[in-house]
Design an enzyme around this catalytic site. Structure first.
Site, PDB file in Angstrom:
ATOM      1  N   HIS A  27      -5.777   2.757   1.325  1.00 39.17           N
ATOM      2  CA  HIS A  27      -5.019   3.910   1.819  1.00 39.17           C
ATOM      3  C   HIS A  27      -5.676   4.591   3.029  1.00 39.17           C
ATOM      4  O   HIS A  27      -5.029   4.839   4.040  1.00 39.17           O
ATOM      5  CB  HIS A  27      -4.836   4.958   0.720  1.00 39.17           C
ATOM      6  CG  HIS A  27      -4.255   4.416  -0.552  1.00 39.17           C
ATOM      7  ND1 HIS A  27      -3.278   3.447  -0.575  1.00 39.17           N
ATOM      8  CD2 HIS A  27      -4.507   4.706  -1.854  1.00 39.17           C
ATOM      9  CE1 HIS A  27      -2.963   3.182  -1.825  1.00 39.17           C
ATOM     10  NE2 HIS A  27      -3.690   3.921  -2.618  1.00 39.17           N
ATOM     11  N   ASP A  54       0.919  -1.141   0.000  1.00 33.04           N
ATOM     12  CA  ASP A  54       0.000   0.000   0.000  1.00 33.04           C
ATOM     13  C   ASP A  54       0.952   1.183   0.000  1.00 33.04           C
ATOM     14  O   ASP A  54       1.581   1.474   1.018  1.00 33.04           O
ATOM     15  CB  ASP A  54      -0.865   0.013   1.263  1.00 33.04           C
ATOM     16  CG  ASP A  54      -1.803   1.209   1.262  1.00 33.04           C
ATOM     17  OD1 ASP A  54      -1.377   2.294   0.812  1.00 33.04           O
ATOM     18  OD2 ASP A  54      -2.952   1.070   1.705  1.00 33.04           O
ATOM     19  N   HIS A  55       1.097   1.845  -1.142  1.00 27.30           N
ATOM     20  CA  HIS A  55       2.207   2.799  -1.253  1.00 27.30           C
ATOM     21  C   HIS A  55       2.085   3.960  -0.270  1.00 27.30           C
ATOM     22  O   HIS A  55       3.072   4.620   0.035  1.00 27.30           O
ATOM     23  CB  HIS A  55       2.390   3.278  -2.698  1.00 27.30           C
ATOM     24  CG  HIS A  55       1.422   4.320  -3.136  1.00 27.30           C
ATOM     25  ND1 HIS A  55       0.163   4.022  -3.570  1.00 27.30           N
ATOM     26  CD2 HIS A  55       1.528   5.670  -3.223  1.00 27.30           C
ATOM     27  CE1 HIS A  55      -0.465   5.146  -3.907  1.00 27.30           C
ATOM     28  NE2 HIS A  55       0.348   6.161  -3.704  1.00 27.30           N
TER      29      HIS A  55
HETATM   30  C1  BG6 Z   1      -3.674   4.830  -6.182  1.00 29.01           C
HETATM   31  C2  BG6 Z   1      -5.056   4.909  -6.776  1.00 29.01           C
HETATM   32  O1  BG6 Z   1      -3.585   3.721  -5.325  1.00 29.01           O
HETATM   33  O2  BG6 Z   1      -3.407   6.007  -5.448  1.00 29.01           O
HETATM   34  C3  BG6 Z   1      -5.187   6.144  -7.641  1.00 29.01           C
HETATM   35  O3  BG6 Z   1      -5.300   3.753  -7.550  1.00 29.01           O
HETATM   36  C4  BG6 Z   1      -4.786   7.382  -6.889  1.00 29.01           C
HETATM   37  O4  BG6 Z   1      -6.511   6.271  -8.135  1.00 29.01           O
HETATM   38  C5  BG6 Z   1      -3.426   7.184  -6.229  1.00 29.01           C
HETATM   39  O5  BG6 Z   1      -4.740   8.468  -7.795  1.00 29.01           O
HETATM   40  C6  BG6 Z   1      -3.092   8.357  -5.327  1.00 29.01           C
HETATM   41  O6  BG6 Z   1      -1.788   8.238  -4.881  1.00 29.01           O
HETATM   42  P1  BG6 Z   1      -0.936   9.506  -4.476  1.00 29.01           P
HETATM   43  O7  BG6 Z   1       0.351   8.941  -3.970  1.00 29.01           O
HETATM   44  O8  BG6 Z   1      -0.779  10.330  -5.709  1.00 29.01           O
HETATM   45  O9  BG6 Z   1      -1.724  10.224  -3.421  1.00 29.01           O
END
Ligand code: BG6
Length: 495
Positions: free
Chosen positions: A244, A181-182
């Site tokens: 997230h 989960d980045h």
């Molecule tokens: C991803 C989603 O996991 O996270 C995207 O699939 C979203 O829809 C993105 O835009 C948002 O990530 P960040 O790091 O740009 O907030």
């Protein structure tokens, strides 16, 4: 430097995720000397593209997506020397033996066992097949040196998650599985635990006695762009909330860990998910709001409605906005609402967590002092600002007694004067050294699915009559305002 020799096998090597995230992050790790000296990126694909064509393709990806921009030529040359394209058809079991042979050749050349990382940057529909292929070729068995990395979406609902997960767990042990989960790799997100548990001053007030409610906002100005095909079947609840936003909730609400250790931290986080009050199907409307963007304007540019996006059904019922009210039923948080919201095509791109403290028990100042201004809040800014802001009341200078909300501010850039690594850099490095702290354990993902299932089901069974219900470039649908207004609260405009 990650000390052990590493063979990093990237499935889906010609796909978007590899191009946008994985390879740029590996290159930045290389520039920072965080890759082991003996490292190979084995890029697995079905195409016949040679190493040179692949390197050229990645060059553009790195130039556009690395936090440092265009790669310095010498470093890029050296990095490309570590990339090998391997042609493998994942539906052909014998091809996995071929992969095994290729890995052995490096290990023989290097004179010992290497860490082997299998990274699935493929559609989830291939996870099971690849896991089985690796398992059948005997490539999963070295429990201490083989790791498997998978990306969300991990399933489309609770049942499909269990199916995918069971398949992975038949081949790999839990300690070999790294579910990304980045958000957990973001510096500002990791800092939540540092702020809470490396300081003595926050924890004593981090509970229902002092906190009135918590708001978690992850707002994006972007629409779904080219991802309509995926997003149509996902929607905001699956795409952002199930993973997230719930992970952020866990970090804000969890109990202190005994040690900064993968299992202890993840135990404490899963305790939060288990404590979240389930939302019965017949009360979904009181706890959740959904939205879909209509046309609108953002920063002078006109945006098309969601239903006009490529690969989107013109009558789509998919939500591009979701807001939830959750309660964490435990001693610390009983009856404190946690409001979560996320959406596409909103008024600003901003991610922040706002802890709203209770009002003072007694107002000693006269009403003319303006005490009814906004309440004391602590704001954890994740993006675009990165920092922490405490908003508190102060006396305005002057002979009159007037109070005003002021900011006490910590900013990463000012404090550390350094660029923060991208989430993927942190996570890939952790995979290579085998640290699973920032990855999702199966029980967390399962608990998160359980929590959102009643909402997903009710929304799927009852198409939203009012879609589209918010103009692009605004803060979302009215129903989301009502969700918090019923408790006498409001979503405050992010800082
Ligand atoms: C991803 C989603 O996991 O996270 C995207 O699939 C979203 O829809 C993105 O835009 C948002 O990530 P960040 O790091 O740009 O907030």
């Amino acid at each position: 430097i990650a000390s052990s020799d590493t063979l990093f096998v990237l499935f889906g090597a010609s796909g978007d995720l590899a191009w946008r995230m994985v390879v740029p992050a590996l290159f930045d790790l290389y520039l920072d000397k965080h890759l082991p000296e003996r490292f190979r990126l084995l890029a697995v694909g079905r195409s016949d593209a040679g190493d040179a064509a692949l390197a050229e393709h990645y060059f553009k990806g790195v130039a556009e997506n690395s936090r440092r921009g265009a790669p310095p030529p010498d470093a890029w040359q050296a990095f490309c020397g570590m990339i090998r394209h391997i042609r493998i058809d994942v539906s052909a079991p014998e091809d996995f033996s071929k992969l095994g042979k290729a890995l052995e050749i490096y290990e023989t050349e290097w004179g010992g066992k290497a860490e082997r990382v299998f990274y699935l940057a493929t559609p989830p529909s291939l996870f099971e097949r690849i896991a089985l292929g690796l398992g059948a070729a005997g490539l999963s068995q070295d429990r201490d040196h083989v790791r498997m990395v998978v990306e969300k979406p991990l399933g489309n609902d609770l049942d499909s998650f269990r199916r995918i997960n069971d398949a992975l767990c038949r081949i790999f042990e839990e300690r070999q599985l790294f579910r990304i989960d980045h958000y957990l790799g973001k510096e500002t997100v990791q800092n939540i635990l540092a702020m809470r548990f490396a300081n003595p001053i926050f924890e004593p007030i981090w509970n229902r006695r002092y906190v009135d409610h918590v708001t978690i906002t992850v707002a994006e100005t972007l629409g779904v762009g080219k991802r309509g095909g995926y997003y149509e079947h996902a929607g905001a609840l699956r795409d952002m909330v199930q993973n997230h936003l719930l992970q952020l909730l866990c970090l804000v609400a969890m109990e202190p860990p005994v040690a900064y250790d993968a299992d202890d931290i993840r135990d404490k986080k899963v305790d939060v998910l288990h404590a979240v009050r389930p939302i019965p199907r017949d009360t979904v409307d009181s706890f959740a709001a959904r939205g879909q963007y209509a046309e609108g304007w953002i920063q002078g540019a006109k945006l098309a409605p969601y239903r006009d996006e490529a690969d989107v059904d013109p009558h789509s019922n998919t939500e591009t906005y979701a807001a939830l009210k959750l309660y964490v039923d435990n001693w610390r948080w009983q009856d404190v609402p946690f409001y979560l919201r996320t959406g596409k095509c909103l008024a600003a791109s901003v991610s922040e967590i706002s802890i709203r403290f209770r009002d003072v028990p007694h107002r000693a100042f006269p009403a003319s002092a303006g005490l009814n201004a906004q309440p004391t809040r602590l704001i954890i800014q994740m993006s675009p600002e990165q920092g922490i802001v405490l908003k508190f009341m102060a006396k305005e200078p002057g002979s009159q007694l007037r109070l005003r909300l002021v900011d006490m501010r910590f900013s990463y850039m000012e404090a550390f004067k350094t660029d923060t690594p991208a989430a993927y850099e942190t996570l890939l490095r952790d995979v290579m050294v085998g640290d699973a702290t920032l990855f999702m354990r199966a029980d967390q993902v399962e608990a998160a699915w359980k929590l959102v299932m009643p909402i997903l089901d009710v929304w799927a069974e009852n198409p939203a009559a009012d879609f589209p219900n918010y103009a692009a470039g605004t803060w979302g649908p009215e129903s989301a305002d009502l969700l918090v207004a019923r408790d006498g609260n409001s979503w405050l405009t992010p800082t």
